[in-house]
Motif scaffolding. Structure first.
Motif, PDB file in Angstrom:
ATOM      1  N   SER A 139      76.985   8.666  46.572  1.00  0.00           N
ATOM      2  CA  SER A 139      77.209   8.267  45.179  1.00  0.00           C
ATOM      3  C   SER A 139      78.630   7.759  44.974  1.00  0.00           C
ATOM      4  N   GLU A 246      67.486   6.315  31.749  1.00  0.00           N
ATOM      5  CA  GLU A 246      68.828   5.833  32.041  1.00  0.00           C
ATOM      6  C   GLU A 246      69.879   6.554  31.195  1.00  0.00           C
ATOM      7  N   LEU A 249      70.322   9.924  32.749  1.00  0.00           N
ATOM      8  CA  LEU A 249      71.020   9.748  34.024  1.00  0.00           C
ATOM      9  C   LEU A 249      72.529   9.705  33.817  1.00  0.00           C
ATOM     10  N   VAL A 411      72.839   3.145  39.755  1.00  0.00           N
ATOM     11  CA  VAL A 411      72.426   3.652  41.062  1.00  0.00           C
ATOM     12  C   VAL A 411      73.447   4.646  41.618  1.00  0.00           C
ATOM     13  N   ASP A 414      72.468   8.063  40.641  1.00  0.00           N
ATOM     14  CA  ASP A 414      71.058   8.408  40.819  1.00  0.00           C
ATOM     15  C   ASP A 414      70.841   9.706  41.595  1.00  0.00           C
ATOM     16  N   TYR A 417      72.095  12.900  39.889  1.00  0.00           N
ATOM     17  CA  TYR A 417      71.239  13.344  38.787  1.00  0.00           C
ATOM     18  C   TYR A 417      69.953  13.985  39.303  1.00  0.00           C
ATOM     19  N   CYS A 418      69.318  13.343  40.271  1.00  0.00           N
ATOM     20  CA  CYS A 418      68.019  13.806  40.757  1.00  0.00           C
ATOM     21  C   CYS A 418      68.119  15.017  41.674  1.00  0.00           C
ATOM     22  N   ARG A 449      62.510  10.834  44.470  1.00  0.00           N
ATOM     23  CA  ARG A 449      63.372   9.695  44.129  1.00  0.00           C
ATOM     24  C   ARG A 449      63.206   8.560  45.127  1.00  0.00           C
ATOM     25  N   GLU A 454      63.842   1.616  44.885  1.00  0.00           N
ATOM     26  CA  GLU A 454      65.085   1.158  44.271  1.00  0.00           C
ATOM     27  C   GLU A 454      65.302  -0.311  44.633  1.00  0.00           C
ATOM     28  N   ARG A 482      63.294   9.134  37.324  1.00  0.00           N
ATOM     29  CA  ARG A 482      64.475   9.888  37.755  1.00  0.00           C
ATOM     30  C   ARG A 482      64.473  11.286  37.142  1.00  0.00           C
TER      31      ARG A 482
END
Length: 545
Positions: A139, A246, A249, A411, A414, A417-418, A449, A454, A482
């Motif tokens: 990330s 979103e 997220l 992204v 992503d 968060y997940c 995910r 993606e 997500r």
């Protein structure tokens, strides 16, 4: 396009000033190392835990107000398919800091952790902590790519400078002063950078609104005559799932960033850490307002009255560069140069924080505790520096050629968060969470995910959720996939942890099956005693000591 020499000279001067401040801060860091009770590596990572509230608010706000935030917000407001309602950055980040102050700052700071991964290491051990580092590291690298891509596009528009060259120079400056001074260099350069962002962007607003090519924004809420849409945007029922996904997220995923906890843990006390979060919530929201105005102004502009001409930026696929395009064509030249300086400042203020956060986690939670337990402080400092360099180079490599800053921005958070956000909730607020549950939740979140696909990374969707559509030959999910992955991960951690603990409690699972060492062996005379998680044992010992 010819190179804008005066503008380039101004940017070079700005970079030199930032570099000088970073070097000065690195010297201050060395002085603190001699007087601070903590180790030298802790001074580099959390500034010796004596950062004032004011400096803390500046550095926390500057970290979030990056190139992705500034350019992504303007891009969302300007884009005909989105509009103001899709500009989620300001309200999402405000929510992020408020929640951070209420539920995460106190439990993290009160236990004097050094990084976000420390609570995982104390409870789950080294192996699972190393696994959790991977999504955090990925990330951070994507975040670096996002903010550098934002800067490259801006400089190519206003200065006529090669995007690749802009990225390389900016990355080099950020890496250099972060390499030298650690947290002190990051924090003190953030003060200058954030101040410059605030002044320059707000200074541009009156000139944009008074430009002859711009219609009255308040009269174009219902219809934009140039591109046939409202800059306020519209949220259709079939898009509600994507919008909510979103928004959550950005609002919740940010709670799993090491960059946030680096600032929380640098505060002198838990109360000060909470105040820093609450103050940053307001300031980060205010810093997003200029980007919203610029996006709205650009959507109402008659580009045919400018040197840019028609078709407008969106139809040319340049919505991601709308902020620098608006500054270049709708403001005087000297103001556009200030604008590029603000984007450069935003990029460096975020990039240095991201570089240091990844380096801190690797050094503290992998190298120091697993690879080289006997490492000296000098060695650890060099590991931090080398890690800064590696992450910076990796992010720089991914920054070339991406057109959508907003996409990279999403992204980058992503996986956090997940996968990491539900883990953080459980390790801080769920006393029975154990390594079996953590591993199960990690696997469930990551698998769901990945199977959702993606497009930005070229990963095809295997699971097609209700409402999916094919846009330009690419499958786009409009279901909140997500959030589903995050909830599945959270449920996995809680359910498996509870079932495993129940199994050991009722002797349904033999003690010899505790392969991850989550429960300690029973001793003679304690046959009726419940197996104790390792973290609880450590807490009991610390209390007695």
């Amino acid at each position: 396009m010819a190179v804008n020499v005066p503008g380039l000279a101004a940017v070079v001067v700005f970079y030199i000033v930032i570099l000088v401040i970073g070097i000065w801060a690195s010297r201050k860091s060395k002085k603190v190392e001699k007087t601070c009770a903590g180790t030298k590596s802790e001074v580099a990572i959390v500034g010796g835990r004596n950062i004032s509230v004011l400096v803390g608010v500046f550095t926390m706000t500057a970290t979030w107000v990056g190139g992705g935030y500034i350019l992504g917000t303007a891009e969302a407001v300007y884009s005909p398919s989105q509009g103001l309602i899709w500009a989620m950055g300001p309200p999402a980040y405000l929510t992020n800091f408020v929640l951070g102050g209420l539920f995460f700052a106190k439990p993290m700071r009160s236990k004097r952790y050094v990084t976000m991964l420390d609570p995982f290491q104390h409870r789950y051990g080294n192996m699972l902590t190393a696994t959790l580092l991977l999504p955090a590291l990925m990330s951070d690298i994507l975040w670096v790519a996002c903010i550098l891509a934002a800067l490259g596009g801006t400089m190519s528009v206003i200065l006529g400078l090669s995007s690749a060259l802009s990225i390389v120079i900016s990355a080099g400056v950020s890496i250099t002063y972060t390499f030298l001074g650690g947290f002190y260099s990051v924090a003190y350069t953030d003060i200058i950078q954030l101040s410059f962002i605030f002044v320059s962007l707000w200074l541009c607003i009156p000139f944009l609104l008074l430009s002859p090519a711009v219609a009255d924004v308040s009269h174009t809420i219902n219809l934009n005559q140039t591109i046939g849409t409202s800059w306020v945007g519209e949220l259709k029922l079939e898009d509600a799932g994507k919008w909510a996904d979103e928004m959550l997220l950005l609002a919740l995923g940010g709670l799993a960033y090491q960059a946030l906890y680096q600032r929380i843990l640098s505060a002198a006390s838990s109360a000060q850490a909470q105040v820093t979060c609450f103050a940053a919530a307001g300031s980060v929201f205010i810093m997003g307002i200029p980007s919203v105005i610029i996006g709205a102004v650009a959507s109402t502009a008659d580009w045919n009255q400018t040197a840019y001409g028609l078709p407008p930026p969106f139809e040319r696929g340049e919505a991601g560069k709308i902020l620098p395009l608006a500054l270049q064509h709708l403001t005087p030249t000297w103001l556009s140069v200030l604008g590029i300086g603000s984007v450069a400042a935003a990029v460096m203020s975020s990039m240095d924080s991201v570089l240091l956060s990844s380096a801190s986690m690797f050094t503290q939670n992998i190298y120091k505790t697993t690879l080289r337990k006997q490492a000296s402080e000098r060695e650890l400092q060099w590991v931090i520096r080398i890690s800064v360099l590696v992450v910076g180079l990796a992010g720089t490599g991914l920054a070339f050629g991406d057109d959508s800053v907003f996409g990279l921005w999403l992204v980058s958070g992503d996986l956090l968060y997940c996968v990491l956000f539900p883990q953080l909730i459980c390790v801080l607020h769920c006393g029975f969470a154990n390594s079996y549950g953590a591993f199960s939740g990690f696997t469930m979140g990551l698998l769901l995910r990945a199977l959702s696909g993606e497009p930005l990374l070229g990963i095809p969707a295997v699971i097609l959720y209700p409402g999916w559509r094919e846009v330009d030959g690419v499958i786009v999910q409009f279901f909140p996939f997500r959030t589903l992955a995050m909830l599945a991960s959270l449920t996995g951690v809680i359910a498996v942890s509870w079932l495993v603990q129940l199994g050991f409690y009722h002797k349904l699972i033999p003690q010899s099956w505790d392969l991850l060492g989550a429960f300690e062996e029973k001793t003679k005379g304690q046959e009726e005693e419940v197996p104790v998680p390792l973290e609880e044992k450590n807490n009991i010992l610390n209390t007695k000591l």
